[in-house]
Design a protein around this motif. Structure first.
Motif, PDB file in Angstrom:
ATOM      1  N   LEU A 122       0.681  -1.313   0.389  1.00  0.00           N
ATOM      2  CA  LEU A 122      -0.231  -0.294  -0.078  1.00  0.00           C
ATOM      3  C   LEU A 122       1.071   1.324   0.179  1.00  0.00           C
ATOM      4  O   LEU A 122       2.184   1.298   0.735  1.00  0.00           O
ATOM      5  CB  LEU A 122      -0.724   0.325   0.777  1.00  0.00           C
ATOM      6  N   SER A 123       0.369   2.181  -0.074  1.00  0.00           N
ATOM      7  CA  SER A 123       0.766   3.726  -0.234  1.00  0.00           C
ATOM      8  C   SER A 123       0.091   4.615  -0.560  1.00  0.00           C
ATOM      9  O   SER A 123      -1.313   4.587  -1.060  1.00  0.00           O
ATOM     10  CB  SER A 123       2.079   3.660  -1.509  1.00  0.00           C
ATOM     11  N   GLY A 124       0.108   5.750  -0.795  1.00  0.00           N
ATOM     12  CA  GLY A 124      -0.205   7.051  -1.009  1.00  0.00           C
ATOM     13  C   GLY A 124      -0.808   7.869   0.327  1.00  0.00           C
ATOM     14  O   GLY A 124      -1.397   8.935  -0.065  1.00  0.00           O
ATOM     15  N   ILE A 125      -0.972   7.292   0.960  1.00  0.00           N
ATOM     16  CA  ILE A 125      -1.409   8.886   2.168  1.00  0.00           C
ATOM     17  C   ILE A 125      -0.981   9.826   3.468  1.00  0.00           C
ATOM     18  O   ILE A 125       0.021   9.094   2.913  1.00  0.00           O
ATOM     19  CB  ILE A 125      -2.221   7.391   3.200  1.00  0.00           C
ATOM     20  N   PRO A 126      -0.639  10.424   3.696  1.00  0.00           N
ATOM     21  CA  PRO A 126      -0.227  10.904   4.415  1.00  0.00           C
ATOM     22  C   PRO A 126      -0.135  11.239   5.832  1.00  0.00           C
ATOM     23  O   PRO A 126      -0.489   9.601   6.316  1.00  0.00           O
ATOM     24  CB  PRO A 126      -1.468  12.433   4.990  1.00  0.00           C
ATOM     25  N   ALA A 127       2.091  11.180   5.706  1.00  0.00           N
ATOM     26  CA  ALA A 127       2.389  10.476   6.892  1.00  0.00           C
ATOM     27  C   ALA A 127       2.210  11.330   8.107  1.00  0.00           C
ATOM     28  O   ALA A 127       2.655  10.878   9.138  1.00  0.00           O
ATOM     29  CB  ALA A 127       3.839  10.354   6.279  1.00  0.00           C
ATOM     30  N   SER A 128       1.933  12.514   7.801  1.00  0.00           N
ATOM     31  CA  SER A 128       1.691  13.812   8.761  1.00  0.00           C
ATOM     32  C   SER A 128       0.270  13.537   9.240  1.00  0.00           C
ATOM     33  O   SER A 128      -0.786  12.721   9.333  1.00  0.00           O
ATOM     34  CB  SER A 128       1.458  15.012   8.103  1.00  0.00           C
ATOM     35  N   PHE A 129       0.825  14.475  10.654  1.00  0.00           N
ATOM     36  CA  PHE A 129      -1.148  14.806  11.990  1.00  0.00           C
ATOM     37  C   PHE A 129      -2.011  15.255  10.918  1.00  0.00           C
ATOM     38  O   PHE A 129      -2.950  14.942  11.570  1.00  0.00           O
ATOM     39  CB  PHE A 129      -0.348  14.801  12.957  1.00  0.00           C
ATOM     40  N   ALA A 130      -1.844  15.651  10.151  1.00  0.00           N
ATOM     41  CA  ALA A 130      -3.122  16.073   9.449  1.00  0.00           C
ATOM     42  C   ALA A 130      -3.580  15.545   9.000  1.00  0.00           C
ATOM     43  O   ALA A 130      -5.131  15.931   8.945  1.00  0.00           O
ATOM     44  CB  ALA A 130      -2.547  16.815   7.559  1.00  0.00           C
ATOM     45  N   TYR A 131      -3.811  13.689   9.401  1.00  0.00           N
ATOM     46  CA  TYR A 131      -4.537  12.282   8.481  1.00  0.00           C
ATOM     47  C   TYR A 131      -5.903  12.930   9.588  1.00  0.00           C
ATOM     48  O   TYR A 131      -6.790  12.464   8.802  1.00  0.00           O
ATOM     49  CB  TYR A 131      -4.175  11.206   8.997  1.00  0.00           C
ATOM     50  N   ILE A 132      -6.019  13.499  10.736  1.00  0.00           N
ATOM     51  CA  ILE A 132      -6.677  14.190  11.768  1.00  0.00           C
ATOM     52  C   ILE A 132      -8.205  14.159  11.073  1.00  0.00           C
ATOM     53  O   ILE A 132      -9.171  13.830  11.724  1.00  0.00           O
ATOM     54  CB  ILE A 132      -6.258  14.061  12.298  1.00  0.00           C
ATOM     55  N   ASN A 133      -7.885  15.567  10.277  1.00  0.00           N
ATOM     56  CA  ASN A 133      -8.692  15.740   9.971  1.00  0.00           C
ATOM     57  C   ASN A 133      -9.463  15.913   7.788  1.00  0.00           C
ATOM     58  O   ASN A 133      -9.301  16.612   7.798  1.00  0.00           O
ATOM     59  CB  ASN A 133      -9.142  17.285  10.255  1.00  0.00           C
ATOM     60  N   MET A 134      -8.644  15.399   7.593  1.00  0.00           N
ATOM     61  CA  MET A 134      -8.590  14.736   5.783  1.00  0.00           C
ATOM     62  C   MET A 134      -9.227  13.619   5.330  1.00  0.00           C
ATOM     63  O   MET A 134      -8.755  12.397   6.724  1.00  0.00           O
ATOM     64  CB  MET A 134      -6.669  15.926   5.499  1.00  0.00           C
ATOM     65  N   PRO A 135      -9.611  12.991   4.357  1.00  0.00           N
ATOM     66  CA  PRO A 135      -9.783  12.324   3.990  1.00  0.00           C
ATOM     67  C   PRO A 135      -8.620  11.603   3.470  1.00  0.00           C
ATOM     68  O   PRO A 135      -8.932  10.975   2.176  1.00  0.00           O
ATOM     69  CB  PRO A 135     -10.948  12.197   2.890  1.00  0.00           C
ATOM     70  N   TRP A 136      -7.879  11.198   4.488  1.00  0.00           N
ATOM     71  CA  TRP A 136      -6.595  10.333   4.355  1.00  0.00           C
ATOM     72  C   TRP A 136      -6.629   8.906   3.550  1.00  0.00           C
ATOM     73  O   TRP A 136      -5.770   8.989   2.305  1.00  0.00           O
ATOM     74  CB  TRP A 136      -5.819   9.983   5.123  1.00  0.00           C
ATOM     75  N   ALA A 137      -8.122   8.212   3.641  1.00  0.00           N
ATOM     76  CA  ALA A 137      -7.959   7.042   3.190  1.00  0.00           C
ATOM     77  C   ALA A 137      -8.080   7.237   1.607  1.00  0.00           C
ATOM     78  O   ALA A 137      -7.847   6.217   0.387  1.00  0.00           O
ATOM     79  CB  ALA A 137      -9.169   6.284   3.587  1.00  0.00           C
ATOM     80  N   ALA A 138      -8.600   8.457   1.215  1.00  0.00           N
ATOM     81  CA  ALA A 138      -9.253   8.379  -0.741  1.00  0.00           C
ATOM     82  C   ALA A 138      -8.096   8.584  -1.440  1.00  0.00           C
ATOM     83  O   ALA A 138      -8.444   8.215  -1.979  1.00  0.00           O
ATOM     84  CB  ALA A 138      -9.449   9.363  -0.493  1.00  0.00           C
TER      85      ALA A 138
END
Length: 554
Positions: A529-545
């Motif tokens: 797998l790849s593509g997602i953010p590594a930063s804490f911004a995942y908490i409020n963004m559609p990271w799994a998209a």
């Protein structure tokens, strides 16, 4: 604000390591960041994905959410899930900057009015179109006490929210408000279908009541105690983020050893918030990679009442001076953290329009102190507290905080203070932040918090405002309050930053708090797998998209 992070490190061994480091480190070589030469390399995102994946299993290490209602979401587990289900009006990006979301643009015809222009062609999962009425309903329901919105204070300055056309919403304020717009990046700004929310009532966001949103994934199943399953929204309005993952299952493994084994075996594909002891094992895994990213998380010690010895800033400073932060970063955080001069992480302003103003203000703050026991003793002597015992709360199972407090407990003896560690159950620990009754008998608490909007003002206001329920020591500094209110009342980013940094320079001198460290984000991702953010911004963004395949199947 708080979430437990279990680890398996021996407390005795850690205390020994910290004591040795404290004796040998001398003056800290770096006042602004992590002095650990082996500090991990930070990345904001992982490489773009390109392949479709049938099924991904993701872990929520903080446990099962109690709700997915965006209005009530304010912690790690629910935010990790809900950010992929319900789109907000403004979208957070991996670098903590912002971009249009369900609102394509906005403007202020006058300082007390905000006009939001909504995106056309957006549909809910059931195929019905999103309109301004849905946006109004999503915001207005957060005024209602029964909703129990965690962001209700954002509406305190709002007079009206009205649909001024099918795709336009106008918000009017009692006074200019710079923070309202920025809160639209989190659950406060998420949009649900008005009719569905009304019918579901207080069950909205539960396993029984469900959700009706516009996000890239649709809530499909919620088996309490076992899993939450979402499926991709093939008609998602943002074609660039139409999911490559067909089905996404969330599990709730909270035990570190079990999680480590599940990640290394491939039973779990990934997880954010990897604990330090798991990170040590996962660094050598052939099943995937451990990623470190910038974070808006912050760890600090806070006084919990006006009668606490630590409510005296001199006592707080004395405790700060017996902490060897470099040793803590190395031994407690496994090198994956940095010291900061204040309790607000710099990530929240680093991509601001006024970042130069914020940077200048931060640079002017006093350096994060290195250990100085002699000075700490003098401060305690000057303060002459009536009580020299401090009862400090931490969550049972949160070994990271327990490790820090164990070292503090030993070091405090040398300056005439006794630290008593009280471990609370997670529900009690989270409750004490909002319920004064649960703070009775406590003098301080360890806090693991995060700033979820890209602005430092929100966190400073929450802790220092005389009327804030989070101002536990009755802290009063009229100049601080004046500057913070001026920052909130201007819509000019440069002016707001200048007012904030003036307030920061003042509360840095007298607010009773002990900043400890800002942890980096730790995320493990399976090699397929790849593509997602590594930063804490995942908490409020559609990271799994952004998640998808690499072609490297196990």
């Amino acid at each position: 604000m708080h979430a437990p992070r279990p680890t398996l490190v021996s407390i005795a061994a850690l205390a020994c390591a910290l004591a040795l480091a404290s004796c040998s480190s001398g003056n800290s070589p770096s006042a602004n960041g992590n002095a650990n030469a082996g500090a991990p390399k930070l990345t904001t995102t992982t490489p773009a994905a390109h392949g479709t994946v049938d099924h991904v299993t993701w872990n929520l290490p903080m446990g099962e959410p109690t709700t997915l209602d965006p209005a009530k979401v304010g912690d790690y587990s629910p935010s990790t899930v809900a950010s992929n289900l319900c789109d907000p009006l403004i979208r957070l990006k991996p670098d903590y900057s912002t971009a249009p979301g369900l609102a394509t643009s906005w403007h202020r015809p006058d300082p007390k009015t905000l006009v939001l222009n909504l995106r056309h062609g957006v549909r809910f999962w059931d195929g019905s179109p999103m309109t301004a009425k849905d946006v109004v309903a999503s915001l207005e329901r957060q005024r209602v006490p029964a909703t129990q919105s965690v962001n209700v204070q954002v509406l305190a300055n709002v007079t009206t929210i009205r649909a001024t056309s099918d795709h336009q919403v106008t918000v009017r304020f009692r006074a200019p408000d710079s923070l309202f717009l920025k809160y639209l990046v989190n659950g406060f700004g998420a949009v649900g279908k008005a009719a569905y929310m009304k019918k579901a009532g207080t069950s909205y966001g539960t396993a029984r009541g469900g959700l009706m949103c516009t996000g890239p994934f649709e809530l499909k199943e919620w088996h309490s105690g076992d899993s939450i399953t979402a499926v991709r929204n093939t008609a998602y309005w943002d074609r660039s983020l139409r999911p490559k993952v067909k089905k996404l299952t969330f599990r709730f493994i909270t035990d570190n050893g079990t999680l480590t084994s599940a990640l290394m075996s491939g039973q779990i594909d990934g997880s954010y918030e990897i604990p330090s002891t798991s990170a040590k094992a996962l660094r050598g895994s052939e099943e995937g990679s451990l990623h470190y990213g910038p974070s808006a998380q912050t760890v600090f010690l806070a006084a919990t009442s006006p009668t606490s010895p630590m409510a005296d800033r001199r006592v707080a400073d004395a405790l700060s001076l017996v902490l060897d932060r470099d040793a803590l970063v190395k031994n407690v955080f496994d090198g994956a953290a940095q010291r900061q001069k204040t309790f607000i992480p710099s990530l929240v302003w680093k991509n601001s329009e006024a970042k130069d103003v914020y940077a200048k203000g931060y640079a002017a703050l006093p350096a994060a102190p290195g250990p100085d026991v002699a000075k700490a003793k003098r401060l305690v002597a000057k303060a002459a507290p009536k009580r020299r015992t401090l009862v400090v709360a931490t969550a049972a199972g949160d070994q990271q905080s327990l490790q820090t407090l164990t070292f503090l407990q030993a070091a405090a003896k040398g300056i005439g203070l006794k630290v008593v560690i009280r471990q609370l159950q997670p529900t009690q620990m989270s409750g004490l932040f909002f319920n004064p009754a649960l703070r009775k008998g406590l003098d301080a608490t360890m806090a693991l918090g995060y700033v979820e909007i890209p602005d430092p003002l929100s966190y400073a206001d929450m802790l220092t405002d005389p009327k804030s329920p989070m101002n536990w020591t009755n802290y009063r500094n009229s100049a601080v309050t004046s500057h913070i209110r001026a920052a909130k009342a201007t819509t000019d980013p440069q002016d707001a930053a200048r007012e904030f940094t003036k307030a920061q320079a003042l509360y840095a001198k007298d607010f009773p708090i002990v900043p400890i460290a800002c942890p980096y984000e730790r995320m493990f991702l399976n090699k397929r797998l790849s593509g997602i953010p590594a930063s804490f911004a995942y908490i409020n963004m559609p990271w799994a998209a952004r998640l998808g395949g690499t072609g490297r199947e196990s």
